[in-house]
Each structure stands twice: as structure tokens, then as C-alpha cells.
Design a protein around this motif. Structure first.
Motif, PDB file in Angstrom:
ATOM      1  N   ARG A   1      34.317  28.960  -5.360  1.00  0.00           N
ATOM      2  CA  ARG A   1      35.539  29.069  -4.548  1.00  0.00           C
ATOM      3  C   ARG A   1      35.596  30.418  -3.827  1.00  0.00           C
ATOM      4  N   LEU A   2      35.270  31.485  -4.533  1.00  0.00           N
ATOM      5  CA  LEU A   2      35.315  32.815  -3.932  1.00  0.00           C
ATOM      6  C   LEU A   2      34.248  32.985  -2.850  1.00  0.00           C
ATOM      7  N   ILE A   3      33.054  32.473  -3.103  1.00  0.00           N
ATOM      8  CA  ILE A   3      31.998  32.537  -2.085  1.00  0.00           C
ATOM      9  C   ILE A   3      32.411  31.742  -0.855  1.00  0.00           C
ATOM     10  N   ASN A   4      32.940  30.542  -1.069  1.00  0.00           N
ATOM     11  CA  ASN A   4      33.402  29.722   0.057  1.00  0.00           C
ATOM     12  C   ASN A   4      34.501  30.437   0.838  1.00  0.00           C
ATOM     13  N   GLY A   5      35.404  31.094   0.128  1.00  0.00           N
ATOM     14  CA  GLY A   5      36.471  31.838   0.787  1.00  0.00           C
ATOM     15  C   GLY A   5      35.937  32.991   1.626  1.00  0.00           C
ATOM     16  N   TYR A   6      34.924  33.671   1.122  1.00  0.00           N
ATOM     17  CA  TYR A   6      34.332  34.780   1.861  1.00  0.00           C
ATOM     18  C   TYR A   6      33.610  34.267   3.106  1.00  0.00           C
ATOM     19  N   ILE A   7      32.923  33.139   2.962  1.00  0.00           N
ATOM     20  CA  ILE A   7      32.264  32.526   4.121  1.00  0.00           C
ATOM     21  C   ILE A   7      33.304  32.186   5.186  1.00  0.00           C
ATOM     22  N   LYS A   8      34.409  31.583   4.760  1.00  0.00           N
ATOM     23  CA  LYS A   8      35.476  31.224   5.704  1.00  0.00           C
ATOM     24  C   LYS A   8      36.040  32.478   6.372  1.00  0.00           C
ATOM     25  N   TYR A   9      36.251  33.527   5.604  1.00  0.00           N
ATOM     26  CA  TYR A   9      36.744  34.788   6.147  1.00  0.00           C
ATOM     27  C   TYR A   9      35.795  35.328   7.218  1.00  0.00           C
ATOM     28  N   LEU A  10      34.505  35.340   6.923  1.00  0.00           N
ATOM     29  CA  LEU A  10      33.518  35.857   7.885  1.00  0.00           C
ATOM     30  C   LEU A  10      33.519  35.031   9.166  1.00  0.00           C
ATOM     31  N   ARG A  11      33.595  33.724   9.023  1.00  0.00           N
ATOM     32  CA  ARG A  11      33.629  32.859  10.214  1.00  0.00           C
ATOM     33  C   ARG A  11      34.879  33.117  11.042  1.00  0.00           C
ATOM     34  N   ASN A  12      36.018  33.279  10.369  1.00  0.00           N
ATOM     35  CA  ASN A  12      37.265  33.559  11.079  1.00  0.00           C
ATOM     36  C   ASN A  12      37.231  34.907  11.774  1.00  0.00           C
ATOM     37  N   GLN A  13      36.670  35.907  11.138  1.00  0.00           N
ATOM     38  CA  GLN A  13      36.559  37.230  11.742  1.00  0.00           C
ATOM     39  C   GLN A  13      35.717  37.167  13.009  1.00  0.00           C
ATOM     40  N   ASN A  14      34.654  36.381  12.958  1.00  0.00           N
ATOM     41  CA  ASN A  14      33.794  36.241  14.131  1.00  0.00           C
ATOM     42  C   ASN A  14      34.539  35.550  15.268  1.00  0.00           C
ATOM     43  N   GLU A  15      35.338  34.533  14.949  1.00  0.00           N
ATOM     44  CA  GLU A  15      36.106  33.830  15.975  1.00  0.00           C
ATOM     45  C   GLU A  15      37.140  34.747  16.625  1.00  0.00           C
TER      46      GLU A  15
ATOM     47  N   ASN B   1      31.862  48.263   0.111  1.00  0.00           N
ATOM     48  CA  ASN B   1      30.692  48.141  -0.745  1.00  0.00           C
ATOM     49  C   ASN B   1      30.684  46.716  -1.304  1.00  0.00           C
ATOM     50  N   PHE B   2      29.506  46.150  -1.482  1.00  0.00           N
ATOM     51  CA  PHE B   2      29.445  44.775  -1.997  1.00  0.00           C
ATOM     52  C   PHE B   2      30.067  44.656  -3.383  1.00  0.00           C
ATOM     53  N   GLU B   3      30.096  45.749  -4.142  1.00  0.00           N
ATOM     54  CA  GLU B   3      30.691  45.709  -5.478  1.00  0.00           C
ATOM     55  C   GLU B   3      32.202  45.489  -5.432  1.00  0.00           C
ATOM     56  N   LYS B   4      32.809  45.691  -4.285  1.00  0.00           N
ATOM     57  CA  LYS B   4      34.252  45.480  -4.111  1.00  0.00           C
ATOM     58  C   LYS B   4      34.578  44.017  -3.800  1.00  0.00           C
ATOM     59  N   LEU B   5      33.570  43.227  -3.450  1.00  0.00           N
ATOM     60  CA  LEU B   5      33.783  41.818  -3.112  1.00  0.00           C
ATOM     61  C   LEU B   5      34.130  41.027  -4.369  1.00  0.00           C
ATOM     62  N   GLU B   6      35.201  40.253  -4.288  1.00  0.00           N
ATOM     63  CA  GLU B   6      35.629  39.452  -5.435  1.00  0.00           C
ATOM     64  C   GLU B   6      34.559  38.442  -5.847  1.00  0.00           C
ATOM     65  N   CYS B   7      33.859  37.865  -4.875  1.00  0.00           N
ATOM     66  CA  CYS B   7      32.816  36.892  -5.212  1.00  0.00           C
ATOM     67  C   CYS B   7      31.674  37.566  -5.973  1.00  0.00           C
ATOM     68  N   TRP B   8      31.317  38.802  -5.600  1.00  0.00           N
ATOM     69  CA  TRP B   8      30.262  39.523  -6.315  1.00  0.00           C
ATOM     70  C   TRP B   8      30.721  39.837  -7.739  1.00  0.00           C
ATOM     71  N   LYS B   9      31.966  40.277  -7.885  1.00  0.00           N
ATOM     72  CA  LYS B   9      32.501  40.608  -9.213  1.00  0.00           C
ATOM     73  C   LYS B   9      32.457  39.396 -10.139  1.00  0.00           C
ATOM     74  N   LYS B  10      32.865  38.242  -9.614  1.00  0.00           N
ATOM     75  CA  LYS B  10      32.895  37.031 -10.439  1.00  0.00           C
ATOM     76  C   LYS B  10      31.479  36.586 -10.796  1.00  0.00           C
TER      77      LYS B  10
ATOM     78  N   ALA C   1      23.469  32.319  -2.477  1.00  0.00           N
ATOM     79  CA  ALA C   1      24.169  32.715  -3.703  1.00  0.00           C
ATOM     80  C   ALA C   1      24.897  31.521  -4.309  1.00  0.00           C
ATOM     81  N   ARG C   2      25.550  30.754  -3.451  1.00  0.00           N
ATOM     82  CA  ARG C   2      26.261  29.553  -3.922  1.00  0.00           C
ATOM     83  C   ARG C   2      25.289  28.575  -4.580  1.00  0.00           C
TER      84      ARG C   2
END
Length: 125
Positions: free
Chosen positions: A108-122, A4-13, A71-72
């Protein structure tokens, strides 16, 4: 990925940021700013969490990232409006510094999530 998006650290912050804006800035703005700075701050703080939620709900990671970038941008807009509120004398320097800390963390958290998504795709490729 979060269930759920509510579990995302970037959303919480970003949600924390929105609460601080409501509690420590909006209530201190004069009535003359109701349709200007008040409206801009409220809309940009709401936009940050809304874009994270909408991106999470998208099927493709590229769409999710596009909404995270929005969002950023909204978080940066919140900081800009907060600087304006401080410059006009509506909020104290301490409040502005708290906003700076939270917006830095949001970005920082949004950037980290973006990096995570890109890595998952790779990894899938």
C-alpha cells in the motif's frame, strides 16, 4: 520529496519487514534450507529496501517508479516464501499472518508513493 530514502514511509515499512524476516523466520529454518529458502527470503527482503533506495537516488521519476515496482515485486516474493515456510512447518500461522499484514502495508505504501510521484509529474507538466 523526502530528503533521504530513509525518511520514506515505504522504505521504513520494508525495513521492518526485513527485520521480522530475519528475527522470526530465518532463525527457524533448518540447515537444509540454508541455500534455498533462507537465501531466497534474505535476498528478496533486502531487495525491497534496496530498490526503494536506488529508485530514490535516480534523477527521473519514471526510473524511480521502475525501481518501486521492483520493490513491490520483492515484497510479494517475501510473502510467497513465507507461505512456503509455513507450509513446510518452519513457522507458525501467527508469524505468517504478521508477515501478511506487513507485506500488505508495504505494498500500500509503495503504491501510494508511486501515485504521489505520478501526480507530482503531472503538476509539473
Amino acid at each position: 520529496m523526502a530528503e533521504n530514502f530513509e525518511k520514506l514511509e515505504c522504505w521504513k515499512k520494508c525495513f521492518e519487514l526485513k527485520k521480522v524476516i530475519k528475527e522470526q523466520i530465518l532463525s527457524n529454518l533448518p540447515d537444509s534450507e540454508k541455500y534455498d529458502l533462507h537465501s531466497q527470503l534474505l535476498r528478496s527482503s533486502r531487495s525491497a529496501t534496496a530498490n526503494i533506495a536506488e529508485g530514490w537516488g535516480r534523477y527521473h521519476y519514471k526510473e524511480n517508479i521502475r525501481f518501486l515496482l521492483n520493490a513491490r515485486g520483492s515484497v510479494a516474493e517475501v510473502l510467497d516464501h513465507s507461505i512456503e515456510a509455513n507450509d513446510c512447518g518452519y513457522i507458525k500461522n501467527e508469524v505468517l499472518e504478521k508477515i501478511r499484514e506487513i507485506t500488505d502495508s508495504c505494498i500500500r505504501l509503495i503504491n501510494g508513493y508511486i501515485k504521489y510521484l505520478r501526480n507530482q509529474n503531472e503538476l509539473k507538466s
